[in-house]
Design an enzyme around this catalytic site. Sequence first.
Site, PDB file in Angstrom:
ATOM      1  N   ASN A  50       0.835  -1.213   0.000  1.00 56.54           N
ATOM      2  CA  ASN A  50       0.000   0.000   0.000  1.00 56.54           C
ATOM      3  C   ASN A  50       0.866   1.258   0.000  1.00 56.54           C
ATOM      4  OD1 ASN A  50      -3.042  -0.398   0.139  1.00 56.54           O
ATOM      5  ND2 ASN A  50      -2.314  -1.947   1.588  1.00 56.54           N
ATOM      6  N   ARG A  86       2.417   0.790  26.096  1.00 55.13           N
ATOM      7  CA  ARG A  86       1.923   1.352  24.828  1.00 55.13           C
ATOM      8  C   ARG A  86       2.066   2.870  24.827  1.00 55.13           C
ATOM      9  NH1 ARG A  86      -0.815  -2.240  21.541  1.00 55.13           N
ATOM     10  NH2 ARG A  86      -1.628  -4.083  22.581  1.00 55.13           N
ATOM     11  N   HIS A  96      -8.469  -0.952   5.797  1.00 51.65           N
ATOM     12  CA  HIS A  96      -8.840  -2.224   6.411  1.00 51.65           C
ATOM     13  C   HIS A  96      -9.318  -3.189   5.326  1.00 51.65           C
ATOM     14  CE1 HIS A  96     -10.097  -4.984   9.485  1.00 51.65           C
ATOM     15  NE2 HIS A  96     -11.243  -5.139   8.839  1.00 51.65           N
TER      16      HIS A  96
HETATM   17  C1  GRF Z   1      -3.375  -4.770   3.954  1.00 51.69           C
HETATM   18  O1  GRF Z   1      -4.194  -5.872   3.693  1.00 51.69           O
HETATM   19  C2  GRF Z   1      -4.116  -3.742   4.773  1.00 51.69           C
HETATM   20  O2  GRF Z   1      -5.472  -3.690   4.484  1.00 51.69           O
HETATM   21  C3  GRF Z   1      -3.911  -4.233   6.178  1.00 51.69           C
HETATM   22  O3  GRF Z   1      -2.592  -4.722   6.191  1.00 51.69           O
HETATM   23  C4  GRF Z   1      -2.214  -5.118   4.878  1.00 51.69           C
HETATM   24  C5  GRF Z   1      -0.952  -4.385   4.531  1.00 51.69           C
HETATM   25  O4  GRF Z   1      -0.400  -4.815   3.320  1.00 51.69           O
HETATM   26  N1  GRF Z   1      -4.174  -3.182   7.114  1.00 51.69           N
HETATM   27  P1  GRF Z   1       0.866  -4.065   2.724  1.00 51.69           P
HETATM   28  O5  GRF Z   1       1.939  -4.069   3.790  1.00 51.69           O
HETATM   29  O6  GRF Z   1       0.442  -2.671   2.363  1.00 51.69           O
HETATM   30  O7  GRF Z   1       1.274  -4.868   1.525  1.00 51.69           O
END
Ligand code: GRF
Length: 207
Positions: free
Chosen positions: A14, A65, A109
């Site tokens: 991402n 945390r 998500h």
């Molecule tokens: C994705 O499926 C996102 O929705 C979730 O964690 C994953 C991250 O994937 N929160 P990447 O590290 O971006 O490949």
Amino acid sequence: MKKIAVLVSGGGSNLQSIIDSVESGYLNIQIAVVLSNKEDSYGLTRAKNHGIPTQVVSHGDFNSREEFENRLIQVLDGYDVELVVLAGFMRVLTPLFVNHYHHRIINIHPAILPAFPGTHGQKQALDYGVRFSGCTTHFVDEGTDTGPIIIQAIVPVLSDDTEESLGLRILREEHRIFPESLKLWSEGRILIEGRKVKILQKISTEA
Ligand code: GRF
């Protein structure tokens, strides 16, 4: 230009979609820093490959945390970022962090919220037997994946799907709606009203 921070824990595909969107000119923002809680996160390598500053804050180095999050805040504020983007950042964030960046944290998500929040959204969808799943971008509030929704995208769940095949189908949509959500934010077209997000029309600059 608006500055953002991208937080990752894993592969960072991402993050890559956001980097590509900036480099292609689709997104008019600056990724000021990519931060990970894991020093072996491939997301850090992706950032370095594109000359983006990186930081590691390992949660294991802190006793609570809150201590971890205070350090995160200190580091991120040092980059003067307006938005914190969670792109596969696998740590639960407490109200301390969430309130510091009130309405300034966006998460992605891998499910159609409010269905299947928390971890393993893809597996939850498969186990439940839904015919469609997808992904959601949303602002982060104090709950788990409960904040105001920006964009959702739907994909079919096929009878022979595995967690991986469904995950890849969802991921393709993630790579589309995450940059799109950030573009809306950078253009000031997102209005949060209670728990709803209103998308404002683009004002044409052409005569
Ligand atoms: C994705 O499926 C996102 O929705 C979730 O964690 C994953 C991250 O994937 N929160 P990447 O590290 O971006 O490949």
